[in-house]
Design an enzyme around this catalytic site. Structure first.
Site, short mmCIF file in Angstrom:
data_model
loop_
_atom_site.label_atom_id
_atom_site.label_comp_id
_atom_site.label_asym_id
_atom_site.label_seq_id
_atom_site.Cartn_x
_atom_site.Cartn_y
_atom_site.Cartn_z
N ARG A 33 0.84 -1.19 0.00
CA ARG A 33 0.00 0.00 0.00
C ARG A 33 0.88 1.24 0.00
NH1 ARG A 33 -3.87 -2.29 4.76
NH2 ARG A 33 -1.80 -2.89 5.51
N TYR A 150 -2.38 -21.89 7.47
CA TYR A 150 -1.66 -20.78 8.11
C TYR A 150 -0.62 -21.32 9.09
CZ TYR A 150 -0.51 -16.80 11.01
OH TYR A 150 0.18 -15.84 11.69
N GLY A 181 2.12 -14.18 19.92
CA GLY A 181 0.79 -14.76 20.07
C GLY A 181 -0.27 -13.74 19.67
#
Length: 249
Positions: A33, A150, A181
């Site tokens: 972006r 994933y 985490g």
């Protein structure tokens, strides 16, 4: 330090760039972006440091190689590479998974990291110093339901980090895998494809990690004495033990 950061437009990458934006450092930030990159560049340059930007999709090998060529020409070397670009898409059972999501995760989290490492590591090898920091995940330590692909990509990051450390050992190059985490960033919003309500539920009842927590850790690892290397570091919020075990309020 000359610091190259992938995926710097949000979350961990943006916070890491902000942490390293100190006098004496030079940054090269990348991301898909470009408007966000430009805005971040303007903010960081207010600290009086040099910030270069490159719009980059790490899945594009030719673009990655072009970036490496530009870095070599401008900087001649890299002190710290932060392989941060990555994403999760979907949370479905393996028999219901979207194979296009699988391709995007594998191409970004594994192949993209490999492309960037392959392109930049020779610059570090030539200078016989450098530090590669890979952003992994607790999902690369313990699998969880519907995490399948994933988790597989983050297990791969763990394996790549270990093997890269061994391969580059003769060249005095450090390699660190940092495995966060639950962290309240755009991660879940991306995973659930813009569904803000669903993404927000992930963090209900938790004081999750913040992007700044990971940035602090990356900076700490990168600024240790030359004879010290943290190989692997797993970080969770107090209410999370691993990918499975969590305790709400």
């Amino acid at each position: 330090m000359k610091v190259l950061i992938t995926g710097a437009t949000s979350g961990f990458g943006k916070a890491i760039a902000e942490k390293f934006a100190l006098p004496g450092n030079e940054l090269w930030i990348t991301g898909r972006r470009t408007e966000r990159l430009d805005a971040l560049q303007q903010d960081l340059q207010q600290n009086g440091i040099i910030v270069k930007t490159t719009g980059l999709d790490v899945r594009d090998k030719q673009s990655v190689n072009a970036l490496a060529a530009a870095v070599e020409q401008e900087w001649h070397g890299v002190d710290v590479l932060v392989n941060n670009a990555g994403l999760a898409l979907g949370a479905n059972s393996i028999d219901e998974g979207d194979t296009e999501d699988w391709d995007d995760m594998i191409d970004t989290n594994i192949k993209g990291l490999l492309y960037v490492t392959r392109a930049i590591a020779p610059l570090m090898r030539r200078q016989r110093s450098g530090h590669i920091i890979n952003i992994g995940s607790t999902a690369g330590k313990v699998v969880y339901q519907n995490g399948n692909v994933y988790c597989a990509t983050k297990f791969a990051v763990d394996a790549i980090s270990q093997s890269t450390r061994i391969d580059l050992l003769p060249h005095r190059i450090k390699v660190t895998s940092i495995n966060p985490g639950m962290a309240e960033t755009e991660f879940s919003l991306v995973r659930f494809k813009g569904d803000g309500a669903k993404a927000g539920q992930v963090y209900n009842g938790f004081e999750a990690l913040r992007a700044e927590d990971i940035a602090d850790t990356v900076y700490y690892c990168a600024t240790l004495p030359p004879h010290v290397c943290i190989n692997d570091l797993t970080i969770t919020c107090t209410q999370q033990a691993n990918s499975i075990y969590k305790a709400g309020n």
